[in-house]
Design a protein around this motif. Structure first.
Motif, PDB file in Angstrom:
ATOM      1  N   THR A   6       0.814  -1.219   0.000  1.00 40.97           N
ATOM      2  CA  THR A   6       0.000   0.000   0.000  1.00 40.97           C
ATOM      3  C   THR A   6       0.845   1.265   0.000  1.00 40.97           C
ATOM      4  O   THR A   6       0.561   2.215  -0.723  1.00 40.97           O
ATOM      5  N   VAL A   7       1.888   1.284   0.821  1.00 39.89           N
ATOM      6  CA  VAL A   7       2.739   2.480   0.919  1.00 39.89           C
ATOM      7  C   VAL A   7       3.389   2.771  -0.428  1.00 39.89           C
ATOM      8  O   VAL A   7       3.379   3.897  -0.910  1.00 39.89           O
ATOM      9  N   VAL A   8       3.936   1.737  -1.038  1.00 42.92           N
ATOM     10  CA  VAL A   8       4.586   1.895  -2.333  1.00 42.92           C
ATOM     11  C   VAL A   8       3.590   2.372  -3.375  1.00 42.92           C
ATOM     12  O   VAL A   8       3.849   3.316  -4.113  1.00 42.92           O
ATOM     13  N   SER A   9       2.417   1.763  -3.405  1.00 42.14           N
ATOM     14  CA  SER A   9       1.490   2.132  -4.473  1.00 42.14           C
ATOM     15  C   SER A   9       0.924   3.536  -4.261  1.00 42.14           C
ATOM     16  O   SER A   9       0.633   4.232  -5.216  1.00 42.14           O
ATOM     17  N   MET A  10       0.805   3.994  -2.989  1.00 43.50           N
ATOM     18  CA  MET A  10       0.374   5.377  -2.756  1.00 43.50           C
ATOM     19  C   MET A  10       1.404   6.355  -3.300  1.00 43.50           C
ATOM     20  O   MET A  10       1.060   7.353  -3.904  1.00 43.50           O
ATOM     21  N   HIS A  11       2.667   6.046  -3.076  1.00 39.57           N
ATOM     22  CA  HIS A  11       3.771   6.877  -3.562  1.00 39.57           C
ATOM     23  C   HIS A  11       3.741   6.946  -5.082  1.00 39.57           C
ATOM     24  O   HIS A  11       3.728   8.015  -5.674  1.00 39.57           O
ATOM     25  N   GLU A  12       3.703   5.788  -5.716  1.00 37.67           N
ATOM     26  CA  GLU A  12       3.718   5.749  -7.166  1.00 37.67           C
ATOM     27  C   GLU A  12       2.411   6.254  -7.774  1.00 37.67           C
ATOM     28  O   GLU A  12       2.404   6.784  -8.871  1.00 37.67           O
ATOM     29  N   ALA A  14       0.690   8.809  -6.620  1.00 40.30           N
ATOM     30  CA  ALA A  14       0.844  10.264  -6.666  1.00 40.30           C
ATOM     31  C   ALA A  14       1.766  10.676  -7.805  1.00 40.30           C
ATOM     32  O   ALA A  14       1.495  11.645  -8.523  1.00 40.30           O
ATOM     33  N   ILE A  15       2.840   9.936  -7.984  1.00 39.39           N
ATOM     34  CA  ILE A  15       3.795  10.252  -9.049  1.00 39.39           C
ATOM     35  C   ILE A  15       3.160  10.045 -10.424  1.00 39.39           C
ATOM     36  O   ILE A  15       3.321  10.859 -11.326  1.00 39.39           O
ATOM     37  N   THR A  16       2.420   8.948 -10.560  1.00 37.17           N
ATOM     38  CA  THR A  16       1.779   8.674 -11.838  1.00 37.17           C
ATOM     39  C   THR A  16       0.732   9.738 -12.161  1.00 37.17           C
ATOM     40  O   THR A  16       0.609  10.180 -13.306  1.00 37.17           O
ATOM     41  N   GLN A  17       0.003  10.180 -11.137  1.00 41.83           N
ATOM     42  CA  GLN A  17      -0.972  11.263 -11.344  1.00 41.83           C
ATOM     43  C   GLN A  17      -0.265  12.529 -11.813  1.00 41.83           C
ATOM     44  O   GLN A  17      -0.734  13.225 -12.709  1.00 41.83           O
ATOM     45  N   GLU A  51       3.642   1.654 -13.844  1.00 43.05           N
ATOM     46  CA  GLU A  51       2.930   0.973 -14.914  1.00 43.05           C
ATOM     47  C   GLU A  51       1.564   0.483 -14.426  1.00 43.05           C
ATOM     48  O   GLU A  51       0.552   0.613 -15.101  1.00 43.05           O
ATOM     49  N   PHE A  52       1.597  -0.047 -13.215  1.00 39.70           N
ATOM     50  CA  PHE A  52       0.389  -0.564 -12.592  1.00 39.70           C
ATOM     51  C   PHE A  52      -0.653   0.538 -12.384  1.00 39.70           C
ATOM     52  O   PHE A  52      -1.850   0.331 -12.586  1.00 39.70           O
ATOM     53  N   CYS A  53      -0.199   1.731 -11.999  1.00 42.53           N
ATOM     54  CA  CYS A  53      -1.100   2.846 -11.698  1.00 42.53           C
ATOM     55  C   CYS A  53      -1.563   3.583 -12.951  1.00 42.53           C
ATOM     56  O   CYS A  53      -2.577   4.295 -12.915  1.00 42.53           O
ATOM     57  N   PHE A  54      -0.817   3.426 -14.027  1.00 39.91           N
ATOM     58  CA  PHE A  54      -1.034   4.286 -15.195  1.00 39.91           C
ATOM     59  C   PHE A  54      -2.438   4.147 -15.784  1.00 39.91           C
ATOM     60  O   PHE A  54      -3.071   5.147 -16.138  1.00 39.91           O
ATOM     61  N   GLU A  55      -2.912   2.937 -15.882  1.00 36.33           N
ATOM     62  CA  GLU A  55      -4.213   2.746 -16.510  1.00 36.33           C
ATOM     63  C   GLU A  55      -5.317   3.461 -15.731  1.00 36.33           C
ATOM     64  O   GLU A  55      -6.159   4.153 -16.311  1.00 36.33           O
ATOM     65  N   ALA A  56      -5.279   3.312 -14.417  1.00 41.75           N
ATOM     66  CA  ALA A  56      -6.280   3.969 -13.575  1.00 41.75           C
ATOM     67  C   ALA A  56      -6.129   5.492 -13.621  1.00 41.75           C
ATOM     68  O   ALA A  56      -7.122   6.220 -13.720  1.00 41.75           O
ATOM     69  N   CYS A  57      -4.900   5.960 -13.574  1.00 40.06           N
ATOM     70  CA  CYS A  57      -4.649   7.412 -13.558  1.00 40.06           C
ATOM     71  C   CYS A  57      -4.985   8.070 -14.889  1.00 40.06           C
ATOM     72  O   CYS A  57      -5.314   9.251 -14.931  1.00 40.06           O
ATOM     73  N   SER A  58      -4.867   7.335 -15.976  1.00 40.32           N
ATOM     74  CA  SER A  58      -5.074   7.941 -17.299  1.00 40.32           C
ATOM     75  C   SER A  58      -6.524   7.843 -17.765  1.00 40.32           C
ATOM     76  O   SER A  58      -6.891   8.447 -18.772  1.00 40.32           O
TER      77      SER A  58
END
Ligand SMILES: [Zn+2]
Length: 119
Positions: A6-12, A14-17, A51-58
């Motif tokens: 969770t901590v890692v994905s919150m960090h990434e 925010a960065i992906t956003q 990469e994991f966050c990109f689809e949701a963020c985009s």
């Protein structure tokens, strides 16, 4: 469900956003087809997580459906003691040539949008 810590994905997340926002402002209303991002090995950012966050963020942005290309930048440093240029894995590494710790980082701290392709 999230595959990542969770901590890692919150960090990434925010960065992906942030990456998506930068791209949107540069795209100026045009649909983005491809995004090339440089991530240095010392940046503290996990490429797989971005990469994991990109689809949701985009989703519902100009980047929806865009291809994300991540280029990893290896960490290199110059030794202030012996002037050798060495590959490192972290900030705590010593010079591979002389064992010194006075290293000047040459690359590996990158985190930037390198290229955008728009329609
Ligand atoms: Zn050295």
């Amino acid at each position: 469900m999230p595959l990542l810590d969770t901590v890692v994905s919150m960090h990434e997340l925010a960065i992906t956003q942030n990456i998506v926002e930068i791209c949107e402002s540069h795209a100026a209303g045009r649909q983005v087809r491809l995004v090339r991002v440089e991530i240095g090995d010392l940046s503290g950012v996990v490429p797989d997580a971005v990469e994991f966050c990109f689809e949701a963020c985009s989703r519902d942005t100009l980047l929806q459906g865009a291809r994300l290309v991540i280029e990893r930048i290896p960490a290199r440093a110059r030794c202030r003691t012996c002037a050798a240029q060495v590959a490192i894995r972290s900030y705590h590494d010593a010079c591979a040539a002389c064992g010194g710790y006075q290293l000047e980082i040459l690359s590996g701290e990158e985190l930037q949008v390198k290229q955008l392709e728009v329609h």
